[in-house]
Design a protein around this motif. Structure first.
Motif, PDB file in Angstrom:
ATOM      1  N   ASP A   1       0.865  -1.175   0.000  1.00  0.00           N
ATOM      2  CA  ASP A   1       0.000   0.000   0.000  1.00  0.00           C
ATOM      3  C   ASP A   1       0.901   1.223   0.000  1.00  0.00           C
ATOM      4  O   ASP A   1       2.036   1.179   0.472  1.00  0.00           O
ATOM      5  CB  ASP A   1      -0.891  -0.008   1.246  1.00  0.00           C
ATOM      6  CG  ASP A   1      -1.976   1.066   1.219  1.00  0.00           C
ATOM      7  OD1 ASP A   1      -2.193   1.673   0.151  1.00  0.00           O
ATOM      8  OD2 ASP A   1      -2.598   1.304   2.263  1.00  0.00           O
TER       9      ASP A   1
ATOM     10  N   MET B   1      -2.253  10.681   8.562  1.00  0.00           N
ATOM     11  CA  MET B   1      -2.657  10.147   7.264  1.00  0.00           C
ATOM     12  C   MET B   1      -3.729  11.033   6.635  1.00  0.00           C
ATOM     13  O   MET B   1      -4.459  11.731   7.337  1.00  0.00           O
ATOM     14  CB  MET B   1      -3.219   8.732   7.431  1.00  0.00           C
ATOM     15  CG  MET B   1      -2.256   7.750   8.013  1.00  0.00           C
ATOM     16  SD  MET B   1      -0.948   7.444   6.833  1.00  0.00           S
ATOM     17  CE  MET B   1       0.329   6.817   7.863  1.00  0.00           C
TER      18      MET B   1
ATOM     19  N   ARG C   1      -6.101   4.621   8.302  1.00  0.00           N
ATOM     20  CA  ARG C   1      -5.492   3.353   7.910  1.00  0.00           C
ATOM     21  C   ARG C   1      -5.572   2.395   9.095  1.00  0.00           C
ATOM     22  O   ARG C   1      -5.550   2.830  10.240  1.00  0.00           O
ATOM     23  CB  ARG C   1      -4.021   3.535   7.535  1.00  0.00           C
ATOM     24  CG  ARG C   1      -3.778   4.526   6.432  1.00  0.00           C
ATOM     25  CD  ARG C   1      -4.147   3.940   5.105  1.00  0.00           C
ATOM     26  NE  ARG C   1      -3.959   4.948   4.070  1.00  0.00           N
ATOM     27  CZ  ARG C   1      -3.849   4.676   2.800  1.00  0.00           C
ATOM     28  NH1 ARG C   1      -3.920   3.433   2.384  1.00  0.00           N
ATOM     29  NH2 ARG C   1      -3.693   5.624   1.924  1.00  0.00           N
TER      30      ARG C   1
END
Length: 158
Positions: free
Chosen positions: A80, A98, A102
């Motif tokens: 990812d 982020m 996540r």
């Protein structure tokens, strides 16, 4: 705003008056074992009142606002990738914010790339291990095989 005071190895803290600059070291061992955030009210000999937040971290963390990207490293290569912002740094790790939440497992390995906001815009590429995830924030420590970086050390000192 509370000033941050670090608890030393011998469970003392040095409080400095923002008004006159006078410093006093006090025993804070009664706070050293708690996991709660600790703020104390201080009164200087000059009569000024101020608040201090006691910090138990072993390493100083410097707040940051550094755009970058991450790659989740799996056993078979990258799994990812995405954008993130480095919101604080220390000699032992960093905290990322982020762009979307996540669900990294604790212990996951990431490659984080960003540039310091120093004069040279020093590029950083660090392998880290995820230690905690809370909403958009990911706390990570530098991988044990990650070499010490003099540029990062100088950045943290300024």
């Amino acid at each position: 705003m509370d000033q941050t005071v670090f608890i030393s190895k011998n469970n003392t803290a040095t409080f400095r008056c923002p008004q006159c600059g006078q410093a006093k070291t006090a025993d804070v061992s009664k706070y050293a074992s708690t996991d709660k955030k600790i703020s104390v009210n201080c009164t200087c000999a000059c009569g000024h009142h101020f608040r201090c937040r006691l910090e138990k971290r072993k390493q100083y963390r410097k707040g940051a606002d550094l755009p970058g990207k991450f790659t989740l490293l799996g056993k078979n290569g990258p799994e990812d990738t995405g954008l993130a912002k480095v919101v604080d740094l220390s000699t032992t790790g960093l905290k990322l914010k982020m762009t979307v939440p996540r669900t990294f497992p604790i212990g996951a390995k990431l490659l984080v790339e960003f540039r310091l906001d120093d004069r040279k815009r020093t590029p950083m590429e660090k392998r880290v291990i995820v230690r905690n995830v809370s909403g958009l924030y990911v706390g990570a420590s530098f991988h044990p095989n990650e070499p010490d970086d003099p540029a990062l050390g100088f950045y943290l000192m300024r």
